[in-house]
Structure formats: C-alpha cells, structure tokens
Design an enzyme around this catalytic site. Structure first.
Site, PDB file in Angstrom:
ATOM      1  CD1 TRP A  14      -2.472  -2.060   1.601  1.00 21.30           C
ATOM      2  CD2 TRP A  14      -3.065  -0.897  -0.225  1.00 21.30           C
ATOM      3  NE1 TRP A  14      -3.553  -2.686   1.016  1.00 21.30           N
ATOM      4  CE2 TRP A  14      -3.929  -2.005  -0.089  1.00 21.30           C
ATOM      5  CE3 TRP A  14      -3.238  -0.029  -1.303  1.00 21.30           C
ATOM      6  CZ2 TRP A  14      -4.970  -2.256  -0.999  1.00 21.30           C
ATOM      7  CZ3 TRP A  14      -4.261  -0.289  -2.215  1.00 21.30           C
ATOM      8  CH2 TRP A  14      -5.115  -1.393  -2.053  1.00 21.30           C
TER       9      TRP A  14
ATOM     10  CG  ASP B  11      -3.399   4.230   3.774  1.00 27.76           C
ATOM     11  OD1 ASP B  11      -4.475   4.087   4.378  1.00 27.76           O
ATOM     12  OD2 ASP B  11      -3.122   3.623   2.705  1.00 27.76           O
TER      13      ASP B  11
ATOM     14  CE  LYS C 127      -9.484  -2.450   3.239  1.00 30.49           C
ATOM     15  NZ  LYS C 127      -8.217  -1.865   2.961  1.00 30.49           N
TER      16      LYS C 127
HETATM   17  C1  PLP Z   1      -7.714  -1.227   1.570  1.00 29.17           C
HETATM   18  C2  PLP Z   1      -6.579  -0.282   1.634  1.00 29.17           C
HETATM   19  C3  PLP Z   1      -6.393   0.709   0.664  1.00 29.17           C
HETATM   20  C4  PLP Z   1      -7.274   0.836  -0.566  1.00 29.17           C
HETATM   21  O1  PLP Z   1      -8.499   1.343  -0.299  1.00 29.17           O
HETATM   22  P1  PLP Z   1      -9.536   1.629  -1.512  1.00 29.17           P
HETATM   23  O2  PLP Z   1     -10.716   2.180  -0.792  1.00 29.17           O
HETATM   24  O3  PLP Z   1      -9.789   0.332  -2.200  1.00 29.17           O
HETATM   25  O4  PLP Z   1      -8.880   2.621  -2.402  1.00 29.17           O
HETATM   26  C5  PLP Z   1      -5.330   1.578   0.819  1.00 29.17           C
HETATM   27  N1  PLP Z   1      -4.497   1.494   1.865  1.00 29.17           N
HETATM   28  C6  PLP Z   1      -4.636   0.540   2.813  1.00 29.17           C
HETATM   29  C7  PLP Z   1      -3.677   0.495   3.952  1.00 29.17           C
HETATM   30  C8  PLP Z   1      -5.683  -0.379   2.724  1.00 29.17           C
HETATM   31  O5  PLP Z   1      -5.815  -1.331   3.653  1.00 29.17           O
END
Ligand code: PLP
Length: 366
Positions: A102, A172, A196
């Site tokens: 990521w 993030d 999540k």
């Molecule tokens: C799931 C996830 C993403 C992607 O999220 P989207 O909503 O599909 O763009 C980005 N960073 C992390 C750490 C994630 O777990």
C-alpha cells in the site's frame, strides 16, 4: 441464520447490531417514511445524520478542534493523489516510507506530482519487517512525510508513528483507524477508506489539520480533489455518499457503546495474541513477518507444505471460516481480525488450525 466467520481483509464483516439497525431503518428512517438511500443530502433528515456522525467521529477519535473531518469518495487510492496534489508544489520533495504494497502504491502515485524521497524501504526483506530505525534517512526538508500505519497485504504495523520535526505527518490508516487511540495532534492528515473498520465501501474519512487547508494546492489540482473544497462545503460540494456515511455513523456508535477505541485496542491485542501465540508454538505454519513488526489486524501466515493450501481453505469453509486466502500479491494465508471479529471467531479459527495441523502432522489423509 448460518454462523460464519469472515476473515476477509476488505470489505469485511460488520457488527451484527449495525446490520440489524440498517435492516430496521431500511424502509423508514426515524419515522420520516423514507429510506436513507432516498433522502436529499441537504434535507433536514440527512443533515441530522451528517451532523451527528461528524460529532461522533470527533468524540470517538478525540479529534482536536483545529482539524476538519471530511467524508469523501474515491477510496484510499484517491488519497494517494490528493495528498501530493494538496500538500506539495510541483517537483517539491515528499518523503515516503516504503513498507509494503500500500505504501508502495501511494508513493508511485505521488511521483506523478512530487519528487519522492524514500526514507526507508522494506523491499529488500520482501516486506517481512518494518525497516529498522537506524536505516531511515530523511531528506533535508519535505512538503510532508507519508507512511502506512498498517500494511494490510504484508501484515506489518507501526507501533509508534515516525516523525520528522516541523514536517506534516500523513498517514494511511485505512486498515487500523478506530482500532487504537491515536494522538491526532501529531498528524497533518490521516485518511482511511471505510470498508475495513469504519463501515462499507463508498466513503473515505479524511482528518486534516486546518492550516494545511491554506496551503496552495498545485495549480492543476481539480476542484473536486482539493481538501478546501470539501472543508468549506461540509463534505457536500457534490452529492456525498449518503448511505455509507450513515453506516459509518452506526459503526462509530457501536464502537462508542463497546467502550471506544481503548476497548477496541484491547480486543485487537487479545485477538492477535491468541493467533500469534499459537503460530509460535508450531512450525507446521510459517510466519514470514518479524515479530516486532507484526500487525494486530492482518495475520499473515503460510503452510510449511504449500501443497496443502487448497485443502486448508476448503476445509476452513466447511467449518464456516471464510476468506483466509492471502492477498494475490503475496499468496499464502491471511486472517484479518478487525473490530467486528468476535473472540468466538478467533477461537473457531484456532480450533480448526490445530485440528488441521494434527491431522496432517500425523500423516493422515484429509
Ligand atoms: C484497503 C486499503 C487501501 C485501498 O483502499 P480503496 O478504498 O480500495 O482505495 C489503501 N491502503 C490501505 C492500507 C488499505 O488497507
């Protein structure tokens, strides 16, 4: 109803009380005779939802007054572009940690707009550990420092945020916001997609420090991708994702009722400890991630004999344990243990893993 446990990394299981509330609200929200799906976003009813959700997020996450909470679209991936488009000038240095798939994707996207300086990379170790602190090398100055608090695919989590004095920290937290207390004052921007721990896909939570809204975005930054646009319009510059916004509010309500982020942290800790403690007693399962870097949310493991993987997954499903397959980038197995995963799910997983080990360690055929 069949009892199953969903170990998916995203979208994931929701707390049952949240699903029940959605069901009871579905055709008639709070006596309005309308579903949330049908409401105009600026009408009194949805405004109540929007405002109470905003207040709940601020309360549960202890968001300081000098931060805006935004409800955006486009998922975390849109933030990969919005962060440089709002915080850097074209060609300015932006510092990034490269700790897994990521953060890698985030920094690759930023390269379109800024000059990316990689502070430290876990690539040499196949992202099986967070780069040790003595290997970090910061640039002299940077528009911001970006890192991924929890690497969902590789199963790594920072215990403490990194810091570059005087430089806004951007995180993030897509897969671990709402699973522990976070000292938001240390950050410039925190972002998280909802699917999540926060709810369902379609809304992205962004917490941004007010002074950063005054940074001039790049000249070509689209209006829709400017933080200020959304801050000034209460996240209603265009039609917001009303239903995911409402679901996010229900999830925050549930977390508050459970005892807030402190309780979520205790639960996450104990779920993870159960699984790792067991994994550490056996070499039937391999644990690629170094102990100090292990994620509490995404437990990555493999079978010593990869040929058994298909049987493992098929048998798990028979026991009602779903989505234990690792991410397609890394293969192997992964158990994602987010806020809505009850201890009973962890117990069922361990029971199954022990039984599977016993069967195959004794050479019996499944
Ligand atoms: C799931 C996830 C993403 C992607 O999220 P989207 O909503 O599909 O763009 C980005 N960073 C992390 C750490 C994630 O777990």
């Amino acid at each position: 109803m069949t009892r199953v446990f969903n170990f998916s990394a995203g979208p994931v299981a929701l707390p049952l009380p949240v699903l029940s509330k959605i069901k009871s609200d579905l055709l008639d929200w709070d006596g309005t005779g309308m579903s949330v799906m049908e409401m105009p976003h600026r009408g009194a009813a949805f405004m109540r939802i929007a405002e109470s959700t905003q207040a709940l997020v601020r309360e549960v996450l202890s968001v300081p007054d000098n931060y805006h909470v935004l409800f955006l679209q486009g998922g975390a991936r849109t933030q990969f572009a919005m962060v440089p488009l709002n915080l850097a000038q074209q060609g300015e240095v932006a510092a990034y940690f490269d700790t897994g798939s990521w953060s890698r994707l985030a920094l690759e996207e930023a390269k379109h707009y800024a000059k990316v300086h990689v502070v430290a990379s876990g690539a040499d170790a196949d992202y099986t550990r967070l780069p040790p602190q003595d290997s970090w090398s910061f640039p002299e100055t940077a528009a911001y420092l970006h890192y991924t608090d929890n690497e969902t695919v590789h199963g790594l989590e920072f215990a403490e945020p990194p810091e570059m004095p005087g430089v806004p920290l951007v995180s993030d937290m897509s897969s671990n916001l709402l699973t522990k207390p976070v000292d938001i004052a240390r950050y410039g921007v925190i972002y998280a997609c909802a699917q999540k721990n926060l709810g369902i896909a379609g809304v992205t939570l962004v917490i941004v420090r007010d002074d950063l809204l005054e940074r001039a975005p790049m000249a070509f930054t689209p209006t829709m991708l400017r933080y200020k646009t959304h801050a000034e319009s209460g996240s209603m510059y265009n039609t917001p994702p009303c239903f995911p916004w409402y679901v996010l509010g229900l999830v925050f309500e549930w977390v508050k009722e459970q005892g807030g982020v402190l309780q979520m942290a205790k639960n996450a800790e104990s779920r993870a400890r159960c699984v790792y403690d067991y994994l550490d007693t056996t070499d039937f399962y391999e644990k690629p991630v170094e102990a100090a870097s292990r994620s509490r949310l995404n437990v990555v493991f493999r079978l010593r004999d990869p040929a058994l993987e298909a049987a493992f997954l098929a048998r798990a499903e028979k026991e009602g344990l779903f989505h234990l397959k690792g991410h397609r980038f890394v293969g192997g197995l992964r158990a994602s243990l987010y806020n809505a995963m009850p201890q009973a799910g962890v117990d069922a997983l361990l029971c199954f893993m022990k039984a599977f080990e016993q069967e195959h360690a004794c050479g019996r055929v499944a």
